[in-house]
Write a protein that holds these residues in place. Structure first.
Motif, PDB file in Angstrom:
ATOM      1  N   SER A 260      27.948  39.452  47.821  1.00  0.00           N
ATOM      2  CA  SER A 260      28.895  39.855  46.797  1.00  0.00           C
ATOM      3  C   SER A 260      28.629  41.275  46.296  1.00  0.00           C
TER       4      SER A 260
ATOM      5  N   GLY B 218      33.453  33.385  47.382  1.00  0.00           N
ATOM      6  CA  GLY B 218      32.352  32.565  46.888  1.00  0.00           C
ATOM      7  C   GLY B 218      31.744  31.756  48.014  1.00  0.00           C
TER       8      GLY B 218
ATOM      9  N   GLU C  11      31.047  26.747  44.504  1.00  0.00           N
ATOM     10  CA  GLU C  11      31.652  27.915  43.869  1.00  0.00           C
ATOM     11  C   GLU C  11      32.630  28.578  44.833  1.00  0.00           C
TER      12      GLU C  11
ATOM     13  N   ILE D 242      36.291  29.278  46.156  1.00  0.00           N
ATOM     14  CA  ILE D 242      37.544  29.322  45.405  1.00  0.00           C
ATOM     15  C   ILE D 242      38.342  28.040  45.619  1.00  0.00           C
TER      16      ILE D 242
ATOM     17  N   HIS E 129      38.035  35.251  43.686  1.00  0.00           N
ATOM     18  CA  HIS E 129      37.184  35.902  42.705  1.00  0.00           C
ATOM     19  C   HIS E 129      37.352  37.406  42.888  1.00  0.00           C
TER      20      HIS E 129
ATOM     21  N   TYR F 268      35.335  38.539  37.849  1.00  0.00           N
ATOM     22  CA  TYR F 268      36.154  37.453  37.328  1.00  0.00           C
ATOM     23  C   TYR F 268      36.022  36.260  38.264  1.00  0.00           C
ATOM     24  N   ASN F 269      35.547  35.128  37.724  1.00  0.00           N
ATOM     25  CA  ASN F 269      35.431  33.890  38.484  1.00  0.00           C
ATOM     26  C   ASN F 269      36.734  33.117  38.318  1.00  0.00           C
ATOM     27  N   SER F 270      37.535  33.065  39.389  1.00  0.00           N
ATOM     28  CA  SER F 270      38.870  32.480  39.292  1.00  0.00           C
ATOM     29  C   SER F 270      38.838  30.961  39.142  1.00  0.00           C
ATOM     30  N   ASN F 271      37.774  30.309  39.593  1.00  0.00           N
ATOM     31  CA  ASN F 271      37.684  28.855  39.429  1.00  0.00           C
ATOM     32  C   ASN F 271      37.562  28.469  37.962  1.00  0.00           C
TER      33      ASN F 271
ATOM     34  N   TYR G  56      28.886  34.158  39.330  1.00  0.00           N
ATOM     35  CA  TYR G  56      28.516  35.492  38.860  1.00  0.00           C
ATOM     36  C   TYR G  56      27.564  35.440  37.664  1.00  0.00           C
TER      37      TYR G  56
END
Length: 341
Positions: A124, A171, A183, A185, A191, A211-214, A251
């Motif tokens: 990442s 992720g 983790e 998506i 993400h 930004y963690n979309s989950n 993150y």
């Protein structure tokens, strides 16, 4: 009787455009480099440390500790070719591990890059763009990111020390970041990571936000590097993240909202260096790691490291390193031998 003339030999041609070790793939304009390393780790430590391993006595069934041993062969390839759209590159790294009696194969890196655009398997940008967290090996006693991911990223390099990145990431499915599971998506929304960096001869400053979309959570880190002189360098990095829906996630892996990491490297000479990292988070988890890295001969090195994990709270089965309930400290260490080629 006619005897066919032998085909002319096509010798490997050195390619020095991208650095040492590259050669032209015969018949192409693509430069290739092949390398890697062979590594052997031997570690021991108390329960809750990142070293050693838990076992059961085969005769009486008692729980006890033992060595953890890992042998690894990592094969790396790099390619480069100039095109009208910029340099076309690839990088792969495949790791073959024999860890405590079990074999594992991991395609750790496999990406394509054209100019600033990178696509594939990488770590990442939340971790790589700021430069990880020092030169110790166990640098995640207080963790700072989730690492492995597929991604599509773009890096802008102004050529004067300023650079910026945006990365769309998948992720991974490793359990443990939020103590609940994957983790990876869970929708078509990736993400997202963005970052800026400024580097000069004195060091540099960098920052990333993710930004963690989950979990719809945000996290960010800022890092300062200072080169005191040719032998001595220091860094400090601070992180902050929201944790309304996931106390730990891909993150914001540390405990609580904030965490800090710091340390440095001192090079005694061309062969020997000392590396130190300290870390602490809002959940009162503390990490200390220190090692001495020594190059025996060029390409062959040994590293000895000592690690200490501490928490100042009731565990309730919820701490990163796994220090058991009722205890607050875990000490461990290991030695690593590595041959790079």
């Amino acid at each position: 009787m006619t005897v066919a003339e032998p085909e002319p030999a096509e010798y490997v041609k050195i390619c020095d455009v991208y650095g040492a070790g590259y050669f032209y793939i015969p018949g192409t304009e693509t430069c290739l480099r092949i390398g890697g390393y062979v590594r052997y780790d031997a570690s021991a430590g108390q329960e809750g440390s990142f070293t050693g391993r838990g076992t059961t006595d085969v005769m009486d069934g008692d729980s006890q500790r033992s060595w953890s041993k890992r042998a690894r062969f990592a094969l790396k390839t790099w390619t480069g070719q100039e095109t009208e759209l910029g340099t076309l590159k690839t990088y792969t790294e495949t790791r073959f591990d024999f860890l405590n009696g079990a074999t594992d194969i991991n395609a750790h890196f496999a990406w394509i890059q054209l100019g600033g655009l990178r696509i594939g398997a990488d770590e990442s940008a939340f971790d790589t763009f700021t430069g990880y967290a020092g030169a110790v090996i166990n640098d995640t006693i207080v963790p700072y990111g989730g690492f492995d991911t597929n991604l599509i990223s773009y890096t802008f390099d102004a050529g004067n020390g300023f650079s910026a990145i945006v990365s769309f990431e998948e992720g991974n499915s490793y359990a443990g970041y939020n103590f609940a599971g994957s983790e990876l998506i869970d929708s078509y929304m990736p993400h997202v990571v963005g970052g800026v960096k400024w580097t000069q001869g004195w060091g540099g400053i960098s920052g990333v936000v993710a930004y963690n979309s989950n979990w719809e959570e945000w996290a960010g880190k800022v890092r300062l590097d200072v080169n005191v002189n040719d032998a001595f360098s220091l860094f400090v990095m601070g992180g902050y993240g929201t944790d309304d829906n996931a106390p730990r996630n891909f993150y914001k892996v540390w405990g609580g909202n904030w965490a800090v990491w710091g340390g440095g490297t001192y090079k005694f000479n061309e062969k020997t260096s000392f590396n130190l990292q300290v870390s602490y988070d809002e959940a009162k988890e503390f990490g200390l790691a220190a090692n001495v890295a020594y190059t025996i001969v060029p390409g062959f090195s040994v590293i000895t490291e000592l690690d200490w994990a501490h928490n100042d709270h009731d565990n309730n089965g919820y701490n990163w390193t796994g220090i058991p309930d009722g205890k607050k400290n875990a000490l461990g260490g290991f030695v690593r031998f590595q041959r790079d080629f």
